[in-house]
Write an enzyme that holds these catalytic residues in place. Structure first.
Site, PDB file in Angstrom:
ATOM      1  N   GLU A  39     -19.958   2.279  22.824  1.00  0.00           N
ATOM      2  CA  GLU A  39     -19.616   0.740  22.918  1.00  0.00           C
ATOM      3  C   GLU A  39     -19.597   0.469  24.631  1.00  0.00           C
ATOM      4  OE1 GLU A  39     -18.966   2.799  19.645  1.00  0.00           O
ATOM      5  OE2 GLU A  39     -17.010   2.361  20.815  1.00  0.00           O
ATOM      6  N   HIS A 288      -0.878  -6.628 -11.113  1.00  0.00           N
ATOM      7  CA  HIS A 288      -0.366  -5.368 -10.496  1.00  0.00           C
ATOM      8  C   HIS A 288       0.535  -3.781 -11.754  1.00  0.00           C
ATOM      9  CE1 HIS A 288       2.483  -3.684  -7.793  1.00  0.00           C
ATOM     10  NE2 HIS A 288       1.025  -2.471  -7.234  1.00  0.00           N
ATOM     11  N   GLY A 408      -2.422  -6.069  -0.508  1.00  0.00           N
ATOM     12  CA  GLY A 408      -1.054  -4.940  -0.569  1.00  0.00           C
ATOM     13  C   GLY A 408      -1.196  -3.838   0.355  1.00  0.00           C
TER      14      GLY A 408
END
Length: 531
Positions: A39, A288, A408
């Site tokens: 980079e 969930h 989560g």
């Protein structure tokens, strides 16, 4: 022969210059990053009107950018190292995808001439690595096309449902010459059809006991105040959808009913007695635990308003309307009329508790926080084992006053609080983090110190992954293997990064510590040892 002016194209600039010109036009003024060798050429002669926000891990860097984008309402720009760096960041990229956060991620790649030889630090399949948790990914076929790819990436990230995108850029592309790319305007609003709005309005008019279920998109799309007006106009109770990551409705409002659980049977029980359910800005529904039976009460008609076509596609019941939430709520307000309907009663807030005990438990910790927090404070939370207690005793009352991860996953909120603080300069930030959660990204405190941000890190230390222990009961287990955490000195970890702090174990000491933290208007860590 007359001269042909068309022979002269636009002035050529380097890919790097064209990219930063584009970034300016799109409103970017900072890059969140953790740099690597591939980079470095991107940042040669780094422009003075840009700011580089250094994080000490890629996962934390993406979470910082996510918090900044969420709190500012604009896309954020992130730079990551090639394969290994993107891999480190994947947990937060997953959360950004679930949070519908617009992130433009650039990732390094080895030089094009080296790619056939599988060089050190190259990414083998850079566009596939982050999938499926980016909306779009690209490694341009030519260096000259990098600015075009970045422009497309931004527009894709900002289209509903918003989300992260990734552009892989070979290291030698930045110095190639190309043509500048303008930052063109786009209207990203999705407007609902008149037919769909009329259908919802007619159903509301005929309903005797309607309820609204609101989700993160309400706050994210700037529809918070208008949603309150709509609920009051209709005298309808308002529930918050499961796994919402934002404050969607004032939690002390007379029509606020509470938070829906993440189970099918629990949702049906909560909504029992309603004859109309209008879900605004959330999936229907996020579960969930495994369940069976209907998704909503059998007696209730269902409408689902979302900016996510995928959520509309898998919606199991009702009529789905795909639209920007603010646009849809505005249309409903303009179409619906006042109703002669008895107002339903919202939830009853728990009574304040005394704080004179010699030890501190969850309830008293939250009571002290509620009493001491500045009125304009913003809570960034990741303490899943006590989230129910937080929802009960630490109500959020304003738009943009609460942030958490909808995925989560752990490790998001501590660094996200840094991005939130940068997007909301001057606002006191309370990062309420569990002890287990904090260890995923504790090094983010260093960035808060570097930028002198007014963040109070409150570490709720219950010495373990208590959410995991609680969830073990769902499977009939008594406890969970590997869920105890002991012997960590969080104050020392903060001090080692230049952040002052203190450990407290009783309510009065917490009250004094919070007073110190808020007065300093700088990073400060308070470790709360829970009984």
């Amino acid at each position: 022969m007359p001269s042909n002016s068309c022979e002269h194209g636009p002035e050529l600039v380097t890919v790097r210059e064209a990219s930063f010109h584009l970034f300016r036009g799109l409103g970017f003024d900072r890059i969140f990053g953790n740099p690597g060798s591939t980079e470095l050429p991107m940042f040669r002669d780094f422009p003075p009107d840009f700011r580089y926000v250094l994080g000490l891990s890629e996962c934390g860097v993406v979470a910082m950018a996510d918090g900044y984008a969420q709190a500012s309402g604009r896309a954020a720009l992130v730079n990551l190292h090639s394969a290994a760096g993107v891999g480190h960041a994947m947990g937060s990229i997953f959360t950004a995808y679930r949070n519908a956060t617009p992130l433009v991620i650039t990732a390094g790649q080895q030089a094009r001439s080296m790619l056939p030889f599988e060089p050190y630090l190259y990414s083998m399949q850079p566009t596939e690595l982050p999938r499926p948790y980016v909306k779009w990914s690209c490694e341009p076929a030519r260096a000259q096309d990098v600015p075009l790819a970045l422009a497309r990436a931004y527009r894709t990230a900002m289209q509903y449902p918003r989300g992260p995108v990734l552009v892989s850029v070979p290291v030698d592309d930045w110095d190639v010459t190309t043509s500048p790319v303008p930052a063109r305007e786009m209207d990203f609003t999705l407007r609902p059809s008149r037919t769909s709005i009329t259908a919802i309005a007619d159903a509301l008019q005929a309903s005797r006991r309607p309820v609204f279920v609101v989700g993160s998109e309400v706050d994210r799309d700037g529809a918070w105040h208008r949603m309150v007006q709509l609920a009051e106009q209709q005298n309808a109770l308002v529930w918050v959808a499961p796994a919402s990551s934002r404050c969607c409705f004032p939690e002390n409002h007379r029509l606020f009913a509470g938070f829906l659980p993440r189970s099918r049977e629990g949702i049906v029980a909560a909504l029992a007695g309603s004859d109309l359910v209008v879900v605004v800005g959330a999936p229907l529904f996020t579960y969930h635990v495994e369940g069976a039976g209907p998704h909503t009460p059998a007696s209730a008609a269902v409408f689902h308003v979302t900016d996510d076509p995928n959520a509309a596609a898998w919606c199991p019941v009702g009529t789905s309307v795909i639209a920007s939430i603010r646009s849809a709520v505005d249309e409903l307000l303009a179409t619906c009329g006042p109703v002669d309907r008895t107002a339903q009663k919202g939830r009853i807030m728990p009574s304040p508790i005394g704080i004179r005990e010699a030890v501190i438990d969850v309830a008293s910790m939250l009571q002290v926080l509620a009493d001491c927090r500045p009125e304009d404070s913003i809570i960034v939370e990741e303490a899943p084992s006590i989230r129910g207690d937080i929802q009960e005793r630490l109500p959020c009352l304003r738009p943009g006053s609460f942030f958490t991860a909808s995925s989560g996953g752990l490790g998001y909120s501590l660094p996200a609080s840094i991005g939130v603080a940068m997007a909301r300069p001057g606002a006191p930030i309370i990062a309420l983090i569990g002890d287990g959660s904090s260890m995923y990204s504790i090094q983010a405190i260093w960035t808060a110190v570097e930028h002198d941000l007014p963040i109070t890190f409150v570490i709720a230390n219950n010495r373990g992954y208590s959410a995991l222990k609680k969830f073990a009961r769902v499977f009939g287990m008594d406890g969970a293997l590997g869920s105890d955490i002991r012997g960590i000195d969080f104050v020392a970890l903060a001090q080692g990064q230049g952040c002052d702090g203190e450990r407290v174990s009783d309510p009065e000491a917490l009250e004094r510590a919070l007073g110190t933290a808020f007065a300093r208007k700088a990073p400060y860590l308070v470790e709360v040892v829970l009984a």
